[in-house]
Scaffold this motif. Structure first.
Motif, mmCIF file in Angstrom:
data_model
loop_
_atom_site.group_PDB
_atom_site.id
_atom_site.type_symbol
_atom_site.label_atom_id
_atom_site.label_comp_id
_atom_site.label_asym_id
_atom_site.label_seq_id
_atom_site.Cartn_x
_atom_site.Cartn_y
_atom_site.Cartn_z
ATOM 1 N N ALA A 198 0.845 -1.286 -0.150
ATOM 2 C CA ALA A 198 -0.112 0.007 -0.029
ATOM 3 C C ALA A 198 1.148 1.252 0.133
ATOM 4 O O ALA A 198 0.181 2.342 0.015
ATOM 5 C CB ALA A 198 -0.940 -0.085 1.411
ATOM 6 N N LEU A 199 2.049 1.132 -0.314
ATOM 7 C CA LEU A 199 3.044 2.262 -0.071
ATOM 8 C C LEU A 199 3.661 2.780 -1.527
ATOM 9 O O LEU A 199 3.506 2.070 -2.568
ATOM 10 C CB LEU A 199 4.374 1.983 0.703
ATOM 11 C CG LEU A 199 4.158 1.398 2.031
ATOM 12 C CD1 LEU A 199 5.313 0.892 2.832
ATOM 13 C CD2 LEU A 199 3.323 2.362 2.954
ATOM 14 N N ASP A 200 3.723 4.026 -1.752
ATOM 15 C CA ASP A 200 4.130 4.413 -2.811
ATOM 16 C C ASP A 200 5.628 4.134 -3.011
ATOM 17 O O ASP A 200 6.239 3.630 -2.290
ATOM 18 C CB ASP A 200 4.018 6.044 -2.854
ATOM 19 C CG ASP A 200 4.998 6.841 -1.858
ATOM 20 O OD1 ASP A 200 6.176 6.534 -1.891
ATOM 21 O OD2 ASP A 200 4.426 7.645 -1.106
ATOM 22 N N VAL A 201 6.035 4.320 -4.490
ATOM 23 C CA VAL A 201 7.357 3.485 -4.773
ATOM 24 C C VAL A 201 8.537 4.248 -3.804
ATOM 25 O O VAL A 201 9.688 3.349 -3.426
ATOM 26 C CB VAL A 201 7.701 3.959 -6.300
ATOM 27 C CG1 VAL A 201 8.888 3.677 -6.649
ATOM 28 C CG2 VAL A 201 6.587 3.496 -7.212
ATOM 29 N N THR A 202 8.580 5.333 -3.723
ATOM 30 C CA THR A 202 9.838 5.995 -2.766
ATOM 31 C C THR A 202 9.760 5.301 -1.560
ATOM 32 O O THR A 202 10.652 4.927 -1.078
ATOM 33 C CB THR A 202 9.656 7.469 -2.734
ATOM 34 O OG1 THR A 202 9.777 7.991 -4.067
ATOM 35 C CG2 THR A 202 10.750 8.056 -1.854
ATOM 36 N N VAL A 203 8.620 5.410 -0.644
ATOM 37 C CA VAL A 203 8.498 4.660 0.513
ATOM 38 C C VAL A 203 8.735 3.203 0.508
ATOM 39 O O VAL A 203 9.469 2.768 1.432
ATOM 40 C CB VAL A 203 7.256 4.960 1.118
ATOM 41 C CG1 VAL A 203 7.221 4.505 2.726
ATOM 42 C CG2 VAL A 203 6.898 6.491 1.279
ATOM 43 N N GLN A 204 8.282 2.567 -0.348
ATOM 44 C CA GLN A 204 8.833 1.087 -0.646
ATOM 45 C C GLN A 204 10.199 0.865 -0.697
ATOM 46 O O GLN A 204 10.580 -0.008 0.005
ATOM 47 C CB GLN A 204 8.132 0.610 -1.939
ATOM 48 C CG GLN A 204 6.538 0.163 -1.990
ATOM 49 C CD GLN A 204 6.278 -0.138 -3.401
ATOM 50 O OE1 GLN A 204 7.100 -1.057 -4.074
ATOM 51 N NE2 GLN A 204 4.975 0.018 -3.775
ATOM 52 N N ALA A 205 10.851 1.825 -1.217
ATOM 53 C CA ALA A 205 12.299 1.587 -1.451
ATOM 54 C C ALA A 205 12.860 1.698 -0.091
ATOM 55 O O ALA A 205 13.729 0.997 0.450
ATOM 56 C CB ALA A 205 13.141 2.647 -2.571
ATOM 57 N N GLN A 206 12.327 2.701 0.773
ATOM 58 C CA GLN A 206 13.031 3.186 2.131
ATOM 59 C C GLN A 206 12.580 1.707 2.965
ATOM 60 O O GLN A 206 13.513 1.143 3.486
ATOM 61 C CB GLN A 206 12.112 4.316 2.681
ATOM 62 C CG GLN A 206 12.611 5.627 1.818
ATOM 63 C CD GLN A 206 11.896 6.530 2.267
ATOM 64 O OE1 GLN A 206 10.941 6.646 3.112
ATOM 65 N NE2 GLN A 206 12.233 7.763 1.755
ATOM 66 N N ILE A 207 11.610 1.232 2.976
ATOM 67 C CA ILE A 207 11.162 0.195 3.634
ATOM 68 C C ILE A 207 12.051 -1.145 3.373
ATOM 69 O O ILE A 207 12.395 -1.886 4.515
ATOM 70 C CB ILE A 207 9.562 -0.146 3.753
ATOM 71 C CG1 ILE A 207 8.743 1.031 4.024
ATOM 72 C CG2 ILE A 207 9.240 -1.608 4.357
ATOM 73 C CD1 ILE A 207 9.143 1.324 5.581
ATOM 74 N N LEU A 208 12.401 -1.627 2.139
ATOM 75 C CA LEU A 208 13.147 -2.589 1.893
ATOM 76 C C LEU A 208 14.376 -2.433 2.302
ATOM 77 O O LEU A 208 14.924 -3.450 2.661
ATOM 78 C CB LEU A 208 12.981 -2.717 0.255
ATOM 79 C CG LEU A 208 11.522 -3.226 -0.338
ATOM 80 C CD1 LEU A 208 11.577 -3.418 -1.945
ATOM 81 C CD2 LEU A 208 11.363 -4.576 0.216
ATOM 82 N N ASP A 209 14.913 -1.328 1.958
ATOM 83 C CA ASP A 209 16.224 -0.868 2.412
ATOM 84 C C ASP A 209 16.436 -0.936 4.048
ATOM 85 O O ASP A 209 17.407 -1.662 4.458
ATOM 86 C CB ASP A 209 16.816 0.412 2.164
ATOM 87 C CG ASP A 209 18.251 0.766 2.518
ATOM 88 O OD1 ASP A 209 19.110 0.226 1.946
ATOM 89 O OD2 ASP A 209 18.346 1.816 3.287
ATOM 90 N N LEU A 210 15.478 -0.596 4.742
ATOM 91 C CA LEU A 210 15.472 -0.803 6.011
ATOM 92 C C LEU A 210 15.392 -2.233 6.566
ATOM 93 O O LEU A 210 15.993 -2.666 7.444
ATOM 94 C CB LEU A 210 14.148 -0.194 6.795
ATOM 95 C CG LEU A 210 13.798 -0.293 8.150
ATOM 96 C CD1 LEU A 210 14.985 0.112 9.062
ATOM 97 C CD2 LEU A 210 12.370 0.319 8.735
ATOM 98 N N LEU A 211 14.458 -3.065 5.948
ATOM 99 C CA LEU A 211 14.448 -4.400 6.147
ATOM 100 C C LEU A 211 15.727 -5.161 5.994
ATOM 101 O O LEU A 211 16.204 -5.990 6.681
ATOM 102 C CB LEU A 211 13.526 -5.330 5.308
ATOM 103 C CG LEU A 211 12.007 -5.142 5.724
ATOM 104 C CD1 LEU A 211 11.150 -5.674 4.735
ATOM 105 C CD2 LEU A 211 11.804 -5.671 7.218
#
Length: 326
Positions: free
Chosen positions: A186-199
């Motif tokens: 449910a996240l936009d592309v920029t936030v997706q990238a941030q979450i994946l990098d965090l994981l």
């Protein structure tokens, strides 16, 4: 030989419905070593989320039935544990991130209190120490002004911040295995990238194993060591991520990859699509479950279940007429 952290062996989970028995997970087997990431991909309805919930015993028991198989975690069969014993495993040794962070969080509790609740349940920390640790966890997952945010409610935060809070709760007790079910849907592309990098960073820091459930093959390419492709309740292909992306053998995997847009594809070109719909798992096809939608099916595909075949040391697939190797 090193024992896998997680070993799923012939797992079967069925749902008893008024009009029949739905075989949502039907004979799934795989292993996962400590520190590695397994991606599980497939269309909606293929059984990915039910598989994840079956592993940690989070299913509506009024309808679901554990029809067979084993789930070994660090050599211990989770399916033989009582519910009280499983509550000691969930959150402490195995944690899960659900698809929708808003519905995963309690709307009448502050986010800090929810983290404290997990810490008090699974550790010996005092309330004061748990509050301090909750703020540290919010800071670790990138929440700005974590002390203030700990006292706020989830509805006041953005989708990306809520997802970070869910991750903080999941990591509160340093689990050995994290299951992330569509964590960026449910996240936009920029936030997706941030979450994946965090994981990725948190996985390296805590040496966790990770199961990542996703529709996004780009995420798989970036995050995963190995991939399992699910279709109609079964795993139809398993391999290291490079083999899946470059040399898919099962026709369903090949069709999924063909439907992904390519940067070199002309703007006017039509993407290939997989015709038809996934089968009804109350009355699935007799042979290969993908056969009714497959343009390469043979007569035997509609009457026989294809066995698992090997295409390399760690590459297995189930197809009578596989895609050629390139």
């Amino acid at each position: 030989m090193t024992t896998p952290l997680l070993e799923v062996d012939d797992l079967q989970t069925h749902f008893h419905l008024p009009h029949g028995t739905l075989r949502a997970v039907d004979g799934v087997s795989f292993t996962l070593d400590a520190g590695r990431t397994l991606g599980i991909v497939g269309e909606s309805g293929s059984g990915k989320s039910v598989l994840a919930r079956s592993i940690i015993g989070l299913l509506p028991m009024a309808q679901a039935r554990r029809a067979g198989g084993r789930v070994l975690f660090a050599g211990r069969d989770l399916r033989q544990l009582s519910e009280s014993q499983m509550r000691q495993v969930r959150g402490r040794q195995i944690a899960m991130i659900f698809q929708d962070p808003l519905t995963s969080l309690n709307p009448v509790m502050t986010v800090g209190r929810q983290i404290v609740q997990v810490l008090r349940q699974h550790t010996d920390l005092s309330t004061a120490a748990a509050k301090t640790r909750a703020v540290e966890l919010l800071n670790e997952v990138g929440i700005p002004d974590p002390k203030q945010r700990a006292g706020e409610y989830a509805h006041r935060m953005s989708g990306g911040m809520r997802q970070r809070i869910v991750i903080a709760i999941a990591l509160a007790c340093n689990p050995r295995l994290l299951i992330a079910d569509e964590p960026t849907t449910a996240l936009d592309v920029t936030v997706q990238a941030q979450i994946l990098d965090l994981l990725r960073r948190l996985q390296d820091r805590h040496a966790m194993a990770l199961i990542l459930i996703t529709h996004n093959l780009g995420v798989v390419a970036e995050m995963c060591d190995d991939v399992a492709v699910m279709y109609a309740g079964r795993i139809v292909e398993q391999a290291p991520v490079g083999d899946i992306l470059e040399r898919p053998r099962m026709r369903y995997t090949h069709a999924l990859l063909q439907s992904v847009p390519d940067i070199d594809t002309p703007s006017h070109a039509r993407l290939p699509v997989i015709p038809g719909q996934p089968p009804n798992l109350i009355a699935p096809p007799v042979g290969c479950r993908f056969a009714p939608r497959c343009g390469f099916r043979q007569d035997r595909c509609e009457g026989e279940v294809p066995p698992q075949r090997e295409a390399g040391a760690h590459h297995r697939f189930a197809c009578f007429n596989p895609a050629p190797e390139h």
